[in-house]
Design an enzyme around this catalytic site. Sequence first.
Site, PDB file in Angstrom:
ATOM      1  N   THR A   1     -54.106  52.370  16.618  1.00 30.64           N
ATOM      2  CA  THR A   1     -52.733  52.006  17.025  1.00 30.64           C
ATOM      3  C   THR A   1     -52.491  52.263  18.514  1.00 30.64           C
ATOM      4  O   THR A   1     -51.520  51.758  19.080  1.00 30.64           O
ATOM      5  CB  THR A   1     -51.706  52.848  16.250  1.00 30.64           C
ATOM      6  OG1 THR A   1     -51.899  54.232  16.626  1.00 30.64           O
ATOM      7  CG2 THR A   1     -51.895  52.714  14.741  1.00 30.64           C
TER       8      THR A   1
ATOM      9  N   ASP B   1     -64.845  61.929  26.874  1.00 28.81           N
ATOM     10  CA  ASP B   1     -66.254  61.876  26.469  1.00 28.81           C
ATOM     11  C   ASP B   1     -67.186  62.066  27.666  1.00 28.81           C
ATOM     12  O   ASP B   1     -68.204  62.761  27.576  1.00 28.81           O
ATOM     13  CB  ASP B   1     -66.564  60.531  25.795  1.00 28.81           C
ATOM     14  CG  ASP B   1     -66.019  60.480  24.372  1.00 28.81           C
ATOM     15  OD1 ASP B   1     -65.689  61.548  23.814  1.00 28.81           O
ATOM     16  OD2 ASP B   1     -65.929  59.367  23.821  1.00 28.81           O
TER      17      ASP B   1
ATOM     18  N   ASP C   1     -64.306  56.373  28.726  1.00 30.37           N
ATOM     19  CA  ASP C   1     -63.532  57.422  28.058  1.00 30.37           C
ATOM     20  C   ASP C   1     -63.702  58.718  28.850  1.00 30.37           C
ATOM     21  O   ASP C   1     -64.782  59.334  28.844  1.00 30.37           O
ATOM     22  CB  ASP C   1     -64.028  57.589  26.610  1.00 30.37           C
ATOM     23  CG  ASP C   1     -63.165  58.573  25.834  1.00 30.37           C
ATOM     24  OD1 ASP C   1     -62.963  59.706  26.328  1.00 30.37           O
ATOM     25  OD2 ASP C   1     -62.694  58.219  24.748  1.00 30.37           O
TER      26      ASP C   1
END
Length: 209
Positions: free
Chosen positions: A108, A203, A200
Site C-alpha cells: 500500500t 537495506d 532501498d
Amino acid sequence: MGKFEVLDHPLIQHKLTLIRDKNMGTKDFRETVNEISTLMAYEVSRDMPLEDVEIETPIIKTTRKQLTGKKVAVVPILRAGLGMVDGILDLIPAAKVGHIGMYRDETTLKPHEYFVKLPSDIDQRQLFVVDPMLATGGSAIMAIDALKKRGASSIKFVCLVAAPEGVKALQEAHPDIDIYTASLDDSLNEDGYIVPGLGDAGDRLFGTK
Ligand code: PRP
Ligand code: URA
C-alpha cells in the site's frame, strides 16, 4: 511556507553520486552517508542564532558571538534515518537524539508507526528530523505528526534524495517546516521507489535484503 532547499555544495553532490552507484558496498555506503550528513548539517545549521558575549582574550576584553536559542535534537526515522545521525553529531555533539520507528507497507506504501522515544523537552528544542529518502512523503508526514502531537514546534526535515511527490505532500501537510535535501530527483516508479534514487536506503545501509 517553510524553506525548501537543495543543498548543492560540490562535496555533497559528488558524494551523493558515489552512493547512487549500485556497486558501492555496505561499508562505503554507510561511511559516505555519514560524510554527506555532516556536510548537510553544516548547511542546515547556517541560520542558528547568535548573541553577543563578553570575553577576555590574553590581550583585551571584547564582545564576540556565541550560539544562543534552542538546543538541537536529532530525530532519525528508523531504520534508514539512523545512518545520518553520527554524521550530524560529529558537528553538533551535544544534541539529544530521539527515535521514531516507521516502516512503509510494501503493497500500500502506507507508513506504520512502531516506536517513539523522544527527549522529554522536545517542545523546547530545534529538531532535525532525518531520513535519507522522501518518496511519497507518508513516513515523514506521520513522523512529524507524532512530534507535533508531543509539543514539537521547530522542525527541519533533512533528507538525501527527495521525489517531487514527497516534497509536495510534505509541504501541504506541514507548511511550517523547512525541508532540506541533497537532490530533488525525477519521479517515483510504480513500486514507490525514487527514480533515479539510490534504491532501498535501509537495506543498503544495513546490508539486508
Ligand atoms: C524508507 C525510507 C523512508 C520511507 C520513505 O523506509 O527510509 O522512511 O521509506 O518512503 P515514503 O516517503 O513513501 O514514506 P522503509 O519503510 O523502507 O523502512 P526502513 O528504513 O526500515 O528500511
Ligand atoms: N524508500 C527507500 O529506501 N528508497 C526509495 O527509493 C523510496 C523509499
